[in-house]
Design a protein around this motif. Sequence first.
Motif, PDB file in Angstrom:
ATOM      1  N   UNK A 166       0.838  -1.203   0.000  1.00  0.00           N
ATOM      2  CA  UNK A 166       0.000   0.000   0.000  1.00  0.00           C
ATOM      3  C   UNK A 166       0.867   1.245   0.000  1.00  0.00           C
ATOM      4  N   UNK A 167       0.409   2.247  -0.725  1.00  0.00           N
ATOM      5  CA  UNK A 167       1.109   3.523  -0.792  1.00  0.00           C
ATOM      6  C   UNK A 167       0.892   4.264   0.522  1.00  0.00           C
ATOM      7  N   UNK A 168       1.949   4.851   1.047  1.00  0.00           N
ATOM      8  CA  UNK A 168       1.821   5.614   2.285  1.00  0.00           C
ATOM      9  C   UNK A 168       2.012   7.106   2.018  1.00  0.00           C
ATOM     10  N   UNK A 169       3.193   7.493   1.527  1.00  0.00           N
ATOM     11  CA  UNK A 169       3.427   8.921   1.298  1.00  0.00           C
ATOM     12  C   UNK A 169       4.598   9.147   0.360  1.00  0.00           C
ATOM     13  N   UNK A 170       4.591  10.302  -0.264  1.00  0.00           N
ATOM     14  CA  UNK A 170       5.737  10.752  -1.051  1.00  0.00           C
ATOM     15  C   UNK A 170       6.769  11.338  -0.107  1.00  0.00           C
ATOM     16  N   UNK A 171       8.029  11.151  -0.425  1.00  0.00           N
ATOM     17  CA  UNK A 171       9.096  11.793   0.328  1.00  0.00           C
ATOM     18  C   UNK A 171       9.743  12.833  -0.579  1.00  0.00           C
TER      19      UNK A 171
ATOM     20  N   UNK B 292      -2.695   7.639  -3.859  1.00  0.00           N
ATOM     21  CA  UNK B 292      -3.285   8.157  -2.619  1.00  0.00           C
ATOM     22  C   UNK B 292      -2.886   7.276  -1.439  1.00  0.00           C
ATOM     23  N   UNK B 293      -3.004   7.824  -0.246  1.00  0.00           N
ATOM     24  CA  UNK B 293      -2.685   7.121   0.985  1.00  0.00           C
ATOM     25  C   UNK B 293      -3.498   5.837   1.070  1.00  0.00           C
ATOM     26  N   UNK B 294      -2.837   4.725   1.383  1.00  0.00           N
ATOM     27  CA  UNK B 294      -3.402   3.387   1.564  1.00  0.00           C
ATOM     28  C   UNK B 294      -3.906   2.746   0.276  1.00  0.00           C
ATOM     29  N   UNK B 295      -3.603   3.327  -0.872  1.00  0.00           N
ATOM     30  CA  UNK B 295      -4.008   2.736  -2.141  1.00  0.00           C
ATOM     31  C   UNK B 295      -3.150   1.496  -2.416  1.00  0.00           C
ATOM     32  N   UNK B 296      -3.790   0.399  -2.836  1.00  0.00           N
ATOM     33  CA  UNK B 296      -3.066  -0.839  -3.145  1.00  0.00           C
ATOM     34  C   UNK B 296      -2.283  -0.647  -4.444  1.00  0.00           C
ATOM     35  N   UNK B 297      -0.991  -0.972  -4.393  1.00  0.00           N
ATOM     36  CA  UNK B 297      -0.107  -0.771  -5.539  1.00  0.00           C
ATOM     37  C   UNK B 297       0.757  -2.008  -5.773  1.00  0.00           C
TER      38      UNK B 297
END
Length: 136
Positions: free
Chosen positions: A24-29, A77-82
């Motif tokens: 899951x996507x969490x955040x961009x750094x 987006x946050x928590x999007x399955x990737x």
Amino acid sequence: MVLKFKDNNNITEALDVSSLGAIRFSSLEDPVLGYDEETRQSTGEIKKKRAELVFGDKKKISSRVTFPPTAEIETFKWREAVELVNPEFHLTYIAAQDGNREYYELDIYAEGLKKSTAQKAAANSTQSGESDKNKK
């Protein structure tokens, strides 16, 4: 697809990447910017992009993943399955020295991200199930 570990400039294959569980996507750094040695200033050129992803189903592990500057990772987006596109896992072993403990460091690199096909399949089956109910 398999996990690929870089060992002495050779890529070795290990477990199937599905053994990581859901990703899951969490955040961009902040991206890694170029640096001019002479002027000691940032060039402003993006050298690498980075994102924080969460791996696992029940036991979750958060890890930074590094991407090339051309990767389009800003739309997730946050928590999007990737899913990772052509991932490489670079495992570094740091031996114990001067009373310090030994440890392993895992660096994850990928060419990009895409929406998870498992999530798409689940969404499609839900939609088809709802349309079947509407037909009755």
